[in-house]
Design an enzyme around this catalytic site. Structure first.
Site, mmCIF file in Angstrom:
data_model
loop_
_atom_site.group_PDB
_atom_site.id
_atom_site.type_symbol
_atom_site.label_atom_id
_atom_site.label_comp_id
_atom_site.label_asym_id
_atom_site.label_seq_id
_atom_site.Cartn_x
_atom_site.Cartn_y
_atom_site.Cartn_z
ATOM 1 N N ASP A 195 -15.154 -48.233 19.110
ATOM 2 C CA ASP A 195 -14.402 -47.282 19.932
ATOM 3 C C ASP A 195 -14.030 -47.967 21.245
ATOM 4 O O ASP A 195 -14.798 -48.791 21.759
ATOM 5 C CB ASP A 195 -15.239 -46.034 20.229
ATOM 6 N N ASP A 214 -9.556 -42.297 14.864
ATOM 7 C CA ASP A 214 -9.897 -40.932 15.262
ATOM 8 C C ASP A 214 -8.642 -40.156 15.662
ATOM 9 O O ASP A 214 -8.491 -38.973 15.332
ATOM 10 C CB ASP A 214 -10.880 -40.950 16.435
#
Length: 245
Positions: A195, A214
């Site tokens: 991330d 995401d």
């Protein structure tokens, strides 16, 4: 009819391939050009080999040229606090470099919009918002791999029922599949998901760090909700017309 079906699956496959490619490229960028050191959790430095043309330049000058997305003040901080030799010796902004020398930068972030949007490298061994991140890896990795594959198979099953005029639903399923496969690749390779996108309102209010996969899933779900609302509205209009008749 057969051509329409082929076009549907072809468009779906194209969107998935492009989505996964974008996700993996962005994670390559994060892994290559962002650095984070979290003692007790993980250390991810940027490893740089000094080129011949940088022979004799200072650490600060070299990093200024290399890290163009950072301000001079940020580069100075990186050179002062977060740059070391390959064997761990701390470097200083005025230290002169040699061609072929390997240096490590232990912390580097990129500000996109001051106070609102940053790129910061992190690793998420769990699901969204860190769910199950504290579970044992012997359970966590196969569980998430199985869930990702199951999601893709469910999407393929739903795709069979998508009509030719339901383009938004087709995009929704393709984007969700892209995100699921993108994070599946990370978990299969590393056992965690990379991330790096931080949205915030100053440092006091931060959205959990996320990635392109995401974002694709969220956009896909939003498209699916819109398509469901459109279907309900369409049915109501058709019902009203029948009542008028």
């Amino acid at each position: 009819m057969k051509n329409a079906s082929l076009m549907k699956y072809g468009l779906f496959a194209l969107i998935v391939v492009l989505g996964v490619a974008l996700d993996q490229w962005s994670k390559w960028y994060a892994e290559t050009w962002l650095a984070t050191e979290r003692p007790g959790f993980f250390s991810h430095p940027i490893v740089l080999e000094v080129p011949e043309q940088a022979e004799g330049t200072t650490v600060e000058a070299y990093l200024t040229e290399t890290f163009e997305a950072n301000t001079p003040e940020e580069v100075k901080t990186i050179a002062q606090l977060y740059t070391r030799t390959e064997d761990g010796q701390q470097l200083h902004p005025e230290s002169e470099l040699e061609a072929g020398q390997v240096i490590e930068v232990t912390n580097r972030e990129v500000t996109v919009i001051e106070g609102y949007w940053d790129y910061q490298y992190t690793r998420n061994p769990g699901a969204a918002f860190g769910i199950f991140a504290d579970k044992d890896s012997s359970f966590r990795k196969p569980f998430f791999l199985a869930v990702s594959l199951l999601a893709v198979f469910i999407i393929l099953g739903l795709l069979r029922g998508v009509q030719n005029d339901q383009r938004l639903l087709l995009w929704a399923l393709a984007l969700i599949a892209s995100g699921a496969l993108g994070n599946f690749i990370d978990r299969a390779r590393f056992g965690y998901v990379i991330d790096f996108i931080v949205w915030k309102y100053t440092d006091a209010h931060r959205w959990p760090t996320f990635n392109i996969a995401d974002a694709l899933i969220c956009v896909g779900v939003a498209f699916m909700v819109i398509e469901m609302i459109r279907d309900v509205m369409r049915e109501r209009r058709e019902g009203a017309k029948l009542e008028e008749v």
